[in-house]
Design a protein around this motif. Structure first.
Motif, short mmCIF file in Angstrom:
data_model
loop_
_atom_site.label_atom_id
_atom_site.label_comp_id
_atom_site.label_asym_id
_atom_site.label_seq_id
_atom_site.Cartn_x
_atom_site.Cartn_y
_atom_site.Cartn_z
N UNK A 1 61.04 5.78 26.25
CA UNK A 1 61.33 6.47 24.99
C UNK A 1 62.42 7.52 25.17
N UNK A 2 62.48 8.14 26.35
CA UNK A 2 63.49 9.17 26.60
C UNK A 2 64.90 8.57 26.55
N UNK A 3 65.04 7.34 27.03
CA UNK A 3 66.35 6.69 26.96
C UNK A 3 66.80 6.56 25.51
N UNK A 4 65.93 6.06 24.66
CA UNK A 4 66.29 5.88 23.26
C UNK A 4 66.58 7.21 22.59
N UNK A 5 65.80 8.23 22.93
CA UNK A 5 66.03 9.54 22.32
C UNK A 5 67.35 10.14 22.76
N UNK A 6 67.67 10.03 24.04
CA UNK A 6 68.88 10.66 24.55
C UNK A 6 70.13 9.90 24.18
N UNK A 7 70.01 8.64 23.80
CA UNK A 7 71.19 7.91 23.33
C UNK A 7 71.75 8.58 22.08
N UNK A 8 70.88 9.13 21.25
CA UNK A 8 71.34 9.86 20.06
C UNK A 8 72.05 11.15 20.48
#
Length: 883
Positions: A205-212
């Motif tokens: 989930x951190x990957x998806x969040x940090x892509x933003x």
């Protein structure tokens, strides 16, 4: 690359060295050596300090990017992973090994090259460095291979009613204890697996969040680059415009060249000139004082001579009258005769002591002084002061043409500087650069939907992988729930309820899915571990501690003939001492790009500023400054004649000793007041009568003479004494004093006429240095501004830091945390399988069970451990022993 080159050319113009010494001054110093030898060293002084100029502040660029990442709570997991990787790989970064590998394989990797001893050594060193990863990867591959094999063998074994596949449960006394242990162990194992799933999911989930957040970093970095491009021309224009500050200050000093340069010359010459004029002015005052003193002497002498005659007559008459009184017959009386004789013996004291009639007259000297004073020496000296103090105006008039020429040259220099700054198409290049950034930003943004879609697929894939573990966990927890809730202690293994049996079946289903999924999961973990771990150790950590820059900055890394990689790539000049580490460090400190890229090696602006700001033509103009002071006249001939006449006025020939001798005698031989008092006392000793009254009358007359005649003469004598002493003091060595004054004035005029050229030259040199100091301040300010304020390259270091944040903190740390959690799940599935198999035996319904009778000898469990229908106890005994 075109935009980069234009940017480099744009910033090349602004460097400055601020060199203080110019070659043009060498000849001047040689010419001044001889004059310096003739001048007292005490007269030398350092040039006055240059007034500091205020150039203001260069317009500063405000950058929006804050290249700092705080992961928050998930950072704890990142630290756990970093600690695990440190245990796996505790070796320091192999900088030297990597450099050797790169240098020996620049021509390409060939199989036969690896057979060389040096390459074999490198390979062994690399294997030693990667030992931890290789061991873990080997374990992972072994696990990957053995798990399906073990699972297959386990299934076959159970199908053959081995490995716990027999539907028969032996009865033990500690059956409840065993079931509780297996239940607790499976619950604990499942909880740890849940934690692993949560860790992996948090990383996913951190990957998806940090892509933003990556989009925000991209936008702010591009915006900072635009700010950098848009603000740099304004900063350069500001540097160019501030030449006007230095020029205006120079023009102001040129307009005030009279007070500045002339004042300096005046202050140097006044050490000799002013004292001589001051002495002449004091002598003019002495002339007036001499006249006053002579007049006082003449008037006092006249008063004394007249008073002496009158006093002489008065005292003679009083002496005769007193003598007649003492001739009275009453004085013959024996008692009075002694007193009368005493008074008669003092009559000779009533006389004048000083004789002023013999003193010489001072009228001749006074006449000479009056003749001398007809020439106003004070006015002549004041003209000398004025002539000397007019040096600033004289300097201004004599340098009028030079000042106008310098002003024209300064205007020309300003035009050259402005023209040079406009030589390059800066604005158009920066406009193109800004358009390039905008187009690049649009292209990047066009990929955002695809990135989101790929990230969604990635997220789904990771969730699907985690769902495999979640499925096993679901079977475990459902099996535990059903088994625990449906378990009945009173029921035998063959009579267990449906719920308990379902729980056991669910546990076995979890075991089956574990064997199906665990090897796949371990393959994913092994692959991510090898890639992510090595990227962290070989890329992210060296990038964080800047060890990676040292590899890139290694001399002769890419080619034996090319020393440095970065300047060779940017400027096609690998010999420039520019490294990526130094550039990043300067940009991180927000220094100027000119200093960070060492653009002075490409174009050194020092020569341009030396040729332009203070060139040879300007130096020659300053050297040509000449000031002629021969028109200064300190004392004209009339003033000199006045001094000489004063020395020859005769004041020094007056007989001052004779005057002082007469003045010191006093007016009378005896003090008349004392004499009259004594006379009254003696009269009191006589009998009362006419004689006593007559003597007292004489005493009163003597007092009146003293009051009316002696007191005025004493005042005149005091005035005469003071004037004579004053004249004696002023006339002492008067010719010598006048000669000294004239000599001092001659020396001062000689200094102005013959030696002033050196003073003018030295002061002109100091004045010129002050003007050059303004330009030096400007060039130094330009140099410092280019170093730290113009084109601040913080966006470049922000880009590097942003790449590190995105690549390492956002992606690599999250990937490593994902395999760390998933790998823990894989490891924990092994004990989960064991505990599930063991525990399922206590929940599933058995086909057979052990039956016990009361006889202690009926041990069916021991004798028939696998009996599906245990025989009766009577069937155990032999024929002959049956009851």
């Amino acid at each position: 690359m075109l935009c980069t080159r234009w940017l480099v050319l744009l910033l090349c113009w602004g460097s400055a060295s601020g060199e203080q010494q110019l070659l043009q001054h060498a000849e001047e110093k040689r010419d001044g050596t001889a004059a310096e030898a003739r001048v007292d060293p005490r007269r030398q002084r350092s040039p006055p300090p240059v007034e500091p100029l205020d150039f203001g502040f260069v317009p500063a660029a405000v950058y929006d990017t804050h290249a700092y990442y705080e992961p928050g709570a998930v950072g704890i997991l990142f630290h756990m992973v970093h600690a695990y990787l440190y245990v796996i790989q505790p070796n320091s970064f192999p900088k030297d090994l990597i450099v050797k590998v790169i240098q020996q394989n620049m021509g390409g990797i060939k199989l036969e090259e690896w057979r060389k001893p040096e390459n074999v050594v490198l390979l062994l060193q690399w294997i030693h460095y990667e030992a931890g990863f290789l061991i873990c990867a080997t374990i992972g591959v072994t696990f990957l291979i053995l798990t399906p094999i073990v699972g297959f063998c386990f299934c076959v074994c159970r199908c053959c009613e081995n490995c716990g596949g027999e539907m028969h449960q032996r009865q033990r006394k500690n059956v409840d204890c065993q079931r509780g242990f297996y239940t607790a162990s499976l619950i604990a194992t499942s909880i740890f697996i849940v934690l692993g799933v949560l860790i992996a999911y948090a990383a996913n989930h951190n990957v998806s969040t940090q892509i933003k957040s990556t989009r925000r970093l991209i936008n702010t970095n591009i915006r900072d680059l635009k700010t950098f491009a848009n603000n740099t021309p304004a900063q350069i224009d500001y540097l160019t415009a501030q030449y006007t500050t230095a020029k205006n200050k120079v023009l102001s000093d040129l307009d005030n060249i009279g007070p500045l340069l002339g004042g300096r010359i005046n202050s140097q010459l006044e050490k000799e000139v002013v004292p001589s004029l001051d002495s002449a002015l004091r002598m003019a005052g002495a002339m007036r004082e001499t006249k006053e003193a002579l007049e006082n002497v003449g008037s006092s002498l006249e008063v004394l001579q007249e008073g002496t005659e009158k006093l002489q007559a008065s005292l003679s008459g009083e002496r005769s009258s007193l003598s007649n009184t003492l001739s009275d017959p009453a004085c013959t009386n024996g008692a009075v005769s002694h007193t009368c004789n005493a008074i008669r013996s003092t009559l000779s004291q009533l006389g004048i002591s000083a004789d002023f009639s013999t003193l010489p007259d001072v009228a001749r000297a006074l006449e000479n002084i009056n003749t001398v004073l007809k020439t106003d020496l004070s006015n002549i000296v004041q003209k000398g002061y004025s002539s000397f103090n007019d040096t600033p105006n004289m300097v201004k008039e004599q340098t009028k043409n030079i000042v106008s020429g310098v002003k024209g040259m300064l205007d020309k220099i300003g035009i050259e500087i402005t023209g040079f700054s406009k030589m390059f198409p800066v604005e158009s290049s920066l406009v193109n650069f800004t358009i390039f950034l905008s187009d690049g930003q649009k292209n990047i943004e066009s990929y955002y939907p695809q990135v989101d879609q790929m990230d969604f697929y990635r997220w789904i894939g990771c969730v699907a992988v985690l769902c495999m573990v979640v499925l096993v966990l679901a079977f475990n927890f459902l099996g535990l729930l059903c088994g625990t809730c449906g378990y009945d202690k009173q029921a035998t293994p063959t009579t267990r309820g449906c719920l308990s049996n379902t729980g056991g079946n669910l546990l076995m289903a979890g075991v089956g899915f574990s064997f199906i999924f665990v090897w796949v999961l371990m393959g994913i973990v092994t692959a991510l571990f090898v890639v992510g771990g090595n990227v962290e150790k070989m890329m992210c950590e060296p990038l964080a501690n800047r060890q990676l820059f040292k590899i890139i900055d290694t001399p002769f890394l890419v080619h034996p003939a090319k020393k440095n990689f970065l300047p060779g790539m940017l400027f096609q000049n690998p010999n420039i001492d520019l490294t990526l580490g130094s550039m990043y460090r300067d940009c991180y400190e927000n220094n100027g790009l000119y200093h960070s890229l060492q653009l002075e090696t490409m174009f050194n602006i020092n020569s341009f500023l030396n040729r332009t700001v203070y060139n040879r033509d300007l130096a020659k103009v300053f050297e040509s400054v000449q000031v002629d002071l021969q028109d200064i006249t300190l004392l004209d001939q009339a003033g000199r004649d006045s001094l000489i006449n004063f020395a020859n006025s005769g004041v020094g020939h007056i007989d001052y000793e004779a005057y002082l001798a007469e003045v010191n005698k006093g007016v009378t031989f005896v003090d008349l007041l004392s004499f009259s008092s004594d006379l009254e006392a003696q009269a009191d000793q006589m009998p009362r009568g006419a004689l006593e009254n007559a003597l007292k009358g004489h005493a009163s007359s003597i007092r009146q003479i003293h009051r009316e005649q002696v007191v005025p003469m004493e005042q005149a004598m005091s005035t005469l004494s003071q004037s004579i002493k004053q004249l004696q003091k002023m006339s002492s060595d008067l010719p010598v004093k006048v000669t000294n004054i004239l000599s001092a004035i001659d020396a001062a005029e000689y200094l102005i006429t013959h030696n002033a050229s050196y003073v003018v030259k030295e002061e002109t040199k100091g004045y010129t240095q002050s003007l050059v100091g303004y330009f030096t301040q400007y060039t130094e300010w330009v140099k410092n501004s280019l170093t730290s304020e113009v084109a601040q390259c913080k966006p470049i270091s922000n880009i590097v830091d942003s790449m590190e944040i995105v690549g390492c903190s956002f992606i690599v740390d999250s990937v490593n945390t994902f395999w760390f959690g998933l790998g823990g799940c894989c490891i924990l599935l092994i004990p989960s399988i064991i505990f599930s198999v063991k525990l399922a035996k206590y929940y599933r319904r058995m086909d057979t069970e052990d039956v016990f009778e009361d006889s202690p000898y009926c041990d069916t469990l021991t004798r028939f451990p696998r009996a599906s229908a245990p025989p009766s106890c009577s069937d155990w005994w032999p024929e002959g022993t049956r009851r």
